[in-house]
Design a protein around this motif. Structure first.
Motif, PDB file in Angstrom:
ATOM      1  N   TRP A 189     -35.285   3.277 -18.314  1.00 38.64           N
ATOM      2  CA  TRP A 189     -33.977   3.927 -18.223  1.00 38.64           C
ATOM      3  C   TRP A 189     -32.912   2.882 -18.536  1.00 38.64           C
ATOM      4  CZ3 TRP A 189     -34.234   7.244 -13.080  1.00 38.64           C
ATOM      5  CH2 TRP A 189     -35.264   8.188 -13.222  1.00 38.64           C
ATOM      6  N   TYR A 190     -31.985   3.254 -19.399  1.00 39.49           N
ATOM      7  CA  TYR A 190     -31.009   2.287 -19.902  1.00 39.49           C
ATOM      8  C   TYR A 190     -29.586   2.826 -19.802  1.00 39.49           C
ATOM      9  CZ  TYR A 190     -34.959  -0.209 -22.064  1.00 39.49           C
ATOM     10  OH  TYR A 190     -36.125  -0.898 -22.283  1.00 39.49           O
ATOM     11  N   VAL A 191     -28.659   1.900 -19.639  1.00 38.29           N
ATOM     12  CA  VAL A 191     -27.222   2.196 -19.715  1.00 38.29           C
ATOM     13  C   VAL A 191     -26.605   1.209 -20.695  1.00 38.29           C
ATOM     14  CG1 VAL A 191     -27.068   3.085 -17.360  1.00 38.29           C
ATOM     15  CG2 VAL A 191     -26.631   0.655 -17.792  1.00 38.29           C
ATOM     16  N   PRO A 192     -25.450   1.540 -21.296  1.00 38.59           N
ATOM     17  CA  PRO A 192     -24.783   0.563 -22.165  1.00 38.59           C
ATOM     18  C   PRO A 192     -24.209  -0.586 -21.337  1.00 38.59           C
ATOM     19  CG  PRO A 192     -23.421   2.512 -21.892  1.00 38.59           C
ATOM     20  CD  PRO A 192     -24.745   2.833 -21.251  1.00 38.59           C
ATOM     21  N   GLU A 193     -24.089  -1.719 -21.960  1.00 40.27           N
ATOM     22  CA  GLU A 193     -23.622  -2.927 -21.270  1.00 40.27           C
ATOM     23  C   GLU A 193     -22.273  -2.727 -20.600  1.00 40.27           C
ATOM     24  OE1 GLU A 193     -24.131  -7.441 -22.575  1.00 40.27           O
ATOM     25  OE2 GLU A 193     -22.522  -6.439 -23.699  1.00 40.27           O
ATOM     26  N   TYR A 194     -21.382  -1.945 -21.222  1.00 42.72           N
ATOM     27  CA  TYR A 194     -20.049  -1.784 -20.642  1.00 42.72           C
ATOM     28  C   TYR A 194     -20.085  -1.039 -19.303  1.00 42.72           C
ATOM     29  CZ  TYR A 194     -20.266   2.707 -23.246  1.00 42.72           C
ATOM     30  OH  TYR A 194     -20.638   3.924 -23.765  1.00 42.72           O
ATOM     31  N   VAL A 195     -21.134  -0.239 -19.055  1.00 40.38           N
ATOM     32  CA  VAL A 195     -21.280   0.411 -17.755  1.00 40.38           C
ATOM     33  C   VAL A 195     -21.617  -0.627 -16.690  1.00 40.38           C
ATOM     34  CG1 VAL A 195     -22.701   1.983 -16.387  1.00 40.38           C
ATOM     35  CG2 VAL A 195     -21.873   2.685 -18.636  1.00 40.38           C
ATOM     36  N   LEU A 196     -22.507  -1.552 -17.026  1.00 38.44           N
ATOM     37  CA  LEU A 196     -22.847  -2.617 -16.072  1.00 38.44           C
ATOM     38  C   LEU A 196     -21.675  -3.554 -15.833  1.00 38.44           C
ATOM     39  CD1 LEU A 196     -26.513  -3.712 -16.910  1.00 38.44           C
ATOM     40  CD2 LEU A 196     -25.690  -2.386 -14.966  1.00 38.44           C
ATOM     41  N   ASP A 197     -20.880  -3.798 -16.867  1.00 35.08           N
ATOM     42  CA  ASP A 197     -19.701  -4.653 -16.687  1.00 35.08           C
ATOM     43  C   ASP A 197     -18.750  -4.051 -15.656  1.00 35.08           C
ATOM     44  OD1 ASP A 197     -20.656  -6.427 -18.544  1.00 35.08           O
ATOM     45  OD2 ASP A 197     -19.471  -5.622 -20.208  1.00 35.08           O
ATOM     46  N   LYS A 198     -18.646  -2.718 -15.673  1.00 32.55           N
ATOM     47  CA  LYS A 198     -17.734  -2.024 -14.764  1.00 32.55           C
ATOM     48  C   LYS A 198     -18.383  -1.755 -13.409  1.00 32.55           C
ATOM     49  CE  LYS A 198     -14.126   1.449 -15.202  1.00 32.55           C
ATOM     50  NZ  LYS A 198     -13.568   2.529 -16.059  1.00 32.55           N
ATOM     51  N   HIS A 199     -19.715  -1.670 -13.399  1.00 32.12           N
ATOM     52  CA  HIS A 199     -20.447  -1.373 -12.159  1.00 32.12           C
ATOM     53  C   HIS A 199     -21.593  -2.370 -11.989  1.00 32.12           C
ATOM     54  CE1 HIS A 199     -18.298   2.457 -11.632  1.00 32.12           C
ATOM     55  NE2 HIS A 199     -18.422   2.589 -12.940  1.00 32.12           N
ATOM     56  N   PRO A 200     -21.276  -3.615 -11.713  1.00 29.00           N
ATOM     57  CA  PRO A 200     -22.322  -4.643 -11.591  1.00 29.00           C
ATOM     58  C   PRO A 200     -23.284  -4.386 -10.438  1.00 29.00           C
ATOM     59  CG  PRO A 200     -20.198  -5.476 -10.842  1.00 29.00           C
ATOM     60  CD  PRO A 200     -19.939  -4.158 -11.488  1.00 29.00           C
ATOM     61  N   PRO A 240     -22.243  10.827  -9.836  1.00 27.07           N
ATOM     62  CA  PRO A 240     -21.061  11.511 -10.384  1.00 27.07           C
ATOM     63  C   PRO A 240     -20.577  10.905 -11.707  1.00 27.07           C
ATOM     64  CG  PRO A 240     -20.817  11.197  -8.017  1.00 27.07           C
ATOM     65  CD  PRO A 240     -22.026  10.409  -8.432  1.00 27.07           C
ATOM     66  N   LEU A 241     -20.821   9.617 -11.895  1.00 27.41           N
ATOM     67  CA  LEU A 241     -20.403   8.946 -13.124  1.00 27.41           C
ATOM     68  C   LEU A 241     -21.132   9.502 -14.340  1.00 27.41           C
ATOM     69  CD1 LEU A 241     -18.746   6.450 -14.273  1.00 27.41           C
ATOM     70  CD2 LEU A 241     -20.844   5.126 -13.936  1.00 27.41           C
ATOM     71  N   PHE A 242     -22.350   9.978 -14.140  1.00 25.56           N
ATOM     72  CA  PHE A 242     -23.189  10.412 -15.257  1.00 25.56           C
ATOM     73  C   PHE A 242     -23.299  11.942 -15.378  1.00 25.56           C
ATOM     74  CE2 PHE A 242     -25.003   6.203 -13.956  1.00 25.56           C
ATOM     75  CZ  PHE A 242     -24.599   5.494 -15.081  1.00 25.56           C
ATOM     76  N   ARG A 277     -21.352   8.529 -27.640  1.00 25.15           N
ATOM     77  CA  ARG A 277     -20.850   8.085 -26.337  1.00 25.15           C
ATOM     78  C   ARG A 277     -20.452   6.607 -26.350  1.00 25.15           C
ATOM     79  NH1 ARG A 277     -21.233  11.319 -21.998  1.00 25.15           N
ATOM     80  NH2 ARG A 277     -22.227  13.349 -22.303  1.00 25.15           N
ATOM     81  N   THR A 278     -21.217   5.783 -27.057  1.00 19.32           N
ATOM     82  CA  THR A 278     -20.838   4.361 -27.108  1.00 19.32           C
ATOM     83  C   THR A 278     -19.549   4.170 -27.898  1.00 19.32           C
ATOM     84  OG1 THR A 278     -22.366   4.060 -28.985  1.00 19.32           O
ATOM     85  CG2 THR A 278     -23.171   3.454 -26.802  1.00 19.32           C
ATOM     86  N   ALA A 279     -19.338   4.975 -28.940  1.00 20.51           N
ATOM     87  CA  ALA A 279     -18.101   4.874 -29.720  1.00 20.51           C
ATOM     88  C   ALA A 279     -16.892   5.183 -28.848  1.00 20.51           C
ATOM     89  CB  ALA A 279     -18.148   5.820 -30.913  1.00 20.51           C
ATOM     90  N   ARG A 280     -17.071   6.090 -27.889  1.00 23.09           N
ATOM     91  CA  ARG A 280     -15.983   6.467 -26.974  1.00 23.09           C
ATOM     92  C   ARG A 280     -16.013   5.657 -25.679  1.00 23.09           C
ATOM     93  NH1 ARG A 280     -16.917  13.052 -27.284  1.00 23.09           N
ATOM     94  NH2 ARG A 280     -16.352  13.330 -29.497  1.00 23.09           N
ATOM     95  N   ARG A 281     -17.022   4.790 -25.563  1.00 22.14           N
ATOM     96  CA  ARG A 281     -17.232   3.977 -24.362  1.00 22.14           C
ATOM     97  C   ARG A 281     -17.358   4.854 -23.121  1.00 22.14           C
ATOM     98  NH1 ARG A 281     -17.055  -1.306 -25.229  1.00 22.14           N
ATOM     99  NH2 ARG A 281     -16.673  -1.846 -23.044  1.00 22.14           N
ATOM    100  N   GLU A 282     -18.104   5.939 -23.281  1.00 23.16           N
ATOM    101  CA  GLU A 282     -18.363   6.843 -22.167  1.00 23.16           C
ATOM    102  C   GLU A 282     -19.632   6.411 -21.447  1.00 23.16           C
ATOM    103  OE1 GLU A 282     -16.526  10.867 -24.305  1.00 23.16           O
ATOM    104  OE2 GLU A 282     -18.702  10.651 -24.004  1.00 23.16           O
ATOM    105  N   PRO A 283     -19.695   6.610 -20.139  1.00 23.34           N
ATOM    106  CA  PRO A 283     -20.910   6.233 -19.396  1.00 23.34           C
ATOM    107  C   PRO A 283     -22.050   7.194 -19.670  1.00 23.34           C
ATOM    108  CG  PRO A 283     -19.337   7.306 -17.943  1.00 23.34           C
ATOM    109  CD  PRO A 283     -18.633   7.124 -19.260  1.00 23.34           C
TER     110      PRO A 283
END
Length: 317
Positions: free
Chosen positions: A121-132, A145-147, A198-204
């Motif tokens: 299971w994977y998330v984009p890096e920017y999600v981890l940056d915001k939710h370490p 709720p984020l997803f 979703r990555t283009a829009r930086r959506e979680p």
């Protein structure tokens, strides 16, 4: 100075050579009379294997190659029943191995692809940056709720590809008591499109994905660790609570084909490349819009030092 041999000697020599020549020709025809049938999976990494192998079988060894795209279970069935000759990328199906290798004895292993696969299971890096704090699966319920999406209702969405892919995510969601719903895009292509959007829009988003895959690097996907896999933990697919193993991807041949089609079987057993090579061809197909054949030709022209090894000890046309 040359000496002309007596006519009788020439006649005897021709009498000996002619049958040998006919035998050699008939032997070659017997080896290549039937087409080589390769099964092609629905993901681009597996398609890259088939495209490169097909081109070299045709152009270097003179075989007529047919490609049949099908799901994994259908590939095993076709191989076991003699309707196909080779699977060039299998992610691990112990039940099918037992059925066709051990019980029916119609399929044989053909070595490793050279690539180690890892589903997770994977998330984009920017999600981890915001939710370490999202360091493993135990934190997923807190961030459900984020997803959420329109398709997941009030639960978090776990984006899936095809229902035919090797997955036990619905069971994991249930056994780990996660407030998520598996939502299927329908295919790898549709899943890629959704991830790119979703990555283009930086959506979680949270997605089922695998390595090696060119998109994992491009989209900077980071794995969320699931419970560690151990031997036997997934024996019962209804109650398992573990994640996915690292899997050396393997090749399989129809047993009769392996015995009869010498050069083709040898070549397919020799076929082995790395993650970067596979990703390069897959990227050309999926992202650059090249046909599998064109992508294979481009890679083959640039990498003779890799594929020529596969032809060692094999007589070429």
């Amino acid at each position: 100075m040359s000496v002309t041999p007596p006519r009788r000697t020439i006649a005897v020599t021709l009498a000996i050579i002619a049958p040998l020549a006919l035998t050699a020709c008939s032997g070659e025809s017997a080896d290549k009379a039937e087409s080589v049938v390769l099964t092609e999976p629905t993901w681009t990494g597996g398609q890259a294997n088939v495209a490169v192998a097909r081109y070299l079988l045709e152009k270097k060894l003179g075989y007529d190659v047919k490609v049949r795209r099908m799901d994994e279970k259908d590939s095993w069935s076709a191989l076991g029943e003699g309707k196909a000759d080779a699977i060039l990328e299998d992610w691990g199906h112990p039940d099918l191995e037992k059925k066709y290798i051990n019980k029916k004895d119609t399929v044989v292993p053909a070595g490793q692809v050279g690539v180690t696969g890892k589903i997770g299971w994977y998330v984009p890096e920017y999600v981890l940056d915001k939710h370490p704090e999202l360091t493993d699966w135990k934190k997923l319920n807190r961030l459900a709720p984020l997803f959420r999406t329109a398709r997941s209702g009030g639960k978090g969405q776990l984006l899936e590809g095809s229902p035919e892919f090797l997955t036990h995510d619905e069971t994991l969601i249930r056994t780990l008591r996660l407030n998520y719903k598996a939502v299927y895009a329908g295919s790898e292509k549709a899943q890629i499109a959704e991830i790119q959007k979703r990555t283009a829009r930086r959506e979680p988003f949270l997605t089922y994905w695998w390595r090696p895959h060119w998109l994992a690097n491009e989209a900077k996907l980071k794995e969320i660790p699931l419970p560690a896999h151990y031997e036997g933990c997934d024996d019962d697919p209804r109650t398992l609570t573990c994640g996915y193993p690292e899997t050396p991807l393997k090749k399989y041949l129809n047993k009769a084909f392996s015995k009869k089609n010498g050069n083709a079987a040898k070549f397919l057993k020799n076929f082995q490349w790395g993650e970067d090579d596979q990703n390069e061809v897959a990227r050309m197909i999926a992202k650059d819009g090249m046909s599998p054949r064109a992508a294979a030709v481009k890679w083959i022209k640039a990498n003779p030092e890799t594929w020529k090894v596969w032809l060692w000890g094999i007589e070429q046309d």
